[in-house]
Write a protein that holds these residues in place. Structure first.
Motif, PDB file in Angstrom:
ATOM      1  N   THR A 119       0.832  -1.213   0.000  1.00  0.00           N
ATOM      2  CA  THR A 119       0.000   0.000   0.000  1.00  0.00           C
ATOM      3  C   THR A 119       0.861   1.255   0.000  1.00  0.00           C
ATOM      4  O   THR A 119       0.559   2.237  -0.694  1.00  0.00           O
ATOM      5  CB  THR A 119      -0.942   0.004   1.215  1.00  0.00           C
ATOM      6  OG1 THR A 119      -1.721  -1.185   1.205  1.00  0.00           O
ATOM      7  CG2 THR A 119      -1.857   1.201   1.205  1.00  0.00           C
ATOM      8  N   SER A 120       1.943   1.243   0.748  1.00  0.00           N
ATOM      9  CA  SER A 120       2.836   2.407   0.805  1.00  0.00           C
ATOM     10  C   SER A 120       3.489   2.674  -0.548  1.00  0.00           C
ATOM     11  O   SER A 120       3.554   3.820  -1.000  1.00  0.00           O
ATOM     12  CB  SER A 120       3.919   2.191   1.863  1.00  0.00           C
ATOM     13  OG  SER A 120       3.340   2.078   3.139  1.00  0.00           O
ATOM     14  N   TYR A 121       3.980   1.612  -1.176  1.00  0.00           N
ATOM     15  CA  TYR A 121       4.590   1.778  -2.501  1.00  0.00           C
ATOM     16  C   TYR A 121       3.551   2.234  -3.532  1.00  0.00           C
ATOM     17  O   TYR A 121       3.845   3.091  -4.375  1.00  0.00           O
ATOM     18  CB  TYR A 121       5.260   0.484  -2.961  1.00  0.00           C
ATOM     19  CG  TYR A 121       6.677   0.348  -2.486  1.00  0.00           C
ATOM     20  CD1 TYR A 121       7.703   1.010  -3.138  1.00  0.00           C
ATOM     21  CD2 TYR A 121       6.989  -0.441  -1.385  1.00  0.00           C
ATOM     22  CE1 TYR A 121       9.017   0.892  -2.700  1.00  0.00           C
ATOM     23  CE2 TYR A 121       8.298  -0.558  -0.936  1.00  0.00           C
ATOM     24  CZ  TYR A 121       9.306   0.112  -1.595  1.00  0.00           C
ATOM     25  OH  TYR A 121      10.599   0.008  -1.159  1.00  0.00           O
ATOM     26  N   ALA A 122       2.347   1.706  -3.457  1.00  0.00           N
ATOM     27  CA  ALA A 122       1.290   2.110  -4.390  1.00  0.00           C
ATOM     28  C   ALA A 122       0.917   3.576  -4.178  1.00  0.00           C
ATOM     29  O   ALA A 122       0.727   4.322  -5.148  1.00  0.00           O
ATOM     30  CB  ALA A 122       0.071   1.219  -4.231  1.00  0.00           C
ATOM     31  N   ALA A 123       0.834   4.004  -2.926  1.00  0.00           N
ATOM     32  CA  ALA A 123       0.504   5.404  -2.634  1.00  0.00           C
ATOM     33  C   ALA A 123       1.607   6.332  -3.133  1.00  0.00           C
ATOM     34  O   ALA A 123       1.327   7.391  -3.712  1.00  0.00           O
ATOM     35  CB  ALA A 123       0.277   5.591  -1.138  1.00  0.00           C
TER      36      ALA A 123
ATOM     37  N   ALA B  68       3.724   5.740  -5.576  1.00  0.00           N
ATOM     38  CA  ALA B  68       3.673   5.743  -7.044  1.00  0.00           C
ATOM     39  C   ALA B  68       2.523   6.618  -7.541  1.00  0.00           C
ATOM     40  O   ALA B  68       2.677   7.357  -8.517  1.00  0.00           O
ATOM     41  CB  ALA B  68       3.527   4.327  -7.565  1.00  0.00           C
ATOM     42  N   LEU B  69       1.379   6.562  -6.870  1.00  0.00           N
ATOM     43  CA  LEU B  69       0.232   7.379  -7.258  1.00  0.00           C
ATOM     44  C   LEU B  69       0.545   8.866  -7.114  1.00  0.00           C
ATOM     45  O   LEU B  69       0.211   9.667  -7.993  1.00  0.00           O
ATOM     46  CB  LEU B  69      -0.997   7.007  -6.415  1.00  0.00           C
ATOM     47  CG  LEU B  69      -2.265   7.785  -6.699  1.00  0.00           C
ATOM     48  CD1 LEU B  69      -2.760   7.512  -8.118  1.00  0.00           C
ATOM     49  CD2 LEU B  69      -3.325   7.448  -5.669  1.00  0.00           C
ATOM     50  N   VAL B  70       1.205   9.234  -6.035  1.00  0.00           N
ATOM     51  CA  VAL B  70       1.576  10.634  -5.827  1.00  0.00           C
ATOM     52  C   VAL B  70       2.534  11.099  -6.925  1.00  0.00           C
ATOM     53  O   VAL B  70       2.377  12.202  -7.472  1.00  0.00           O
ATOM     54  CB  VAL B  70       2.200  10.838  -4.428  1.00  0.00           C
ATOM     55  CG1 VAL B  70       2.862  12.203  -4.302  1.00  0.00           C
ATOM     56  CG2 VAL B  70       1.145  10.661  -3.348  1.00  0.00           C
TER      57      VAL B  70
ATOM     58  N   VAL C 260       2.795   9.907  -9.991  1.00  0.00           N
ATOM     59  CA  VAL C 260       2.030  10.004 -11.248  1.00  0.00           C
ATOM     60  C   VAL C 260       1.179  11.273 -11.257  1.00  0.00           C
ATOM     61  O   VAL C 260       1.109  11.980 -12.272  1.00  0.00           O
ATOM     62  CB  VAL C 260       1.166   8.743 -11.452  1.00  0.00           C
ATOM     63  CG1 VAL C 260       0.154   8.938 -12.562  1.00  0.00           C
ATOM     64  CG2 VAL C 260       2.053   7.542 -11.731  1.00  0.00           C
ATOM     65  N   ILE C 261       0.555  11.590 -10.136  1.00  0.00           N
ATOM     66  CA  ILE C 261      -0.262  12.814 -10.055  1.00  0.00           C
ATOM     67  C   ILE C 261       0.609  14.052 -10.243  1.00  0.00           C
ATOM     68  O   ILE C 261       0.236  14.986 -10.963  1.00  0.00           O
ATOM     69  CB  ILE C 261      -1.026  12.867  -8.715  1.00  0.00           C
ATOM     70  CG1 ILE C 261      -2.140  11.812  -8.719  1.00  0.00           C
ATOM     71  CG2 ILE C 261      -1.590  14.249  -8.455  1.00  0.00           C
ATOM     72  CD1 ILE C 261      -2.823  11.628  -7.390  1.00  0.00           C
TER      73      ILE C 261
END
Length: 58
Positions: A14-18, A20-22, A24-25
């Motif tokens: 979840t931390s890595y996904a969050a 990565a999402l930040v 990308v944004i």
């Protein structure tokens, strides 16, 4: 080759996904802002406003 992340696997993923999402944004925000600024610059140049750096040094 599966890695065992132990009991904290969901937190780690979840931390890595969050993160990565930040990223990308932020990249998307920079791309949109760049397009906006270049469009604004084109409009200013079309209306006759020139850049100071574009003038010849006299």
């Amino acid at each position: 080759m599966m890695m065992s992340l132990g009991p904290y696997a969901s937190f780690i993923v979840t931390s890595y996904a969050a993160a990565a999402l930040v990223v990308v944004i932020l990249i998307g925000w920079i791309v949109l802002d760049y397009r906006s600024q270049t469009q604004r610059l084109r409009e200013l140049e079309r209306s006759g406003v020139t850049r100071r750096s574009g003038r010849s040094a006299t």
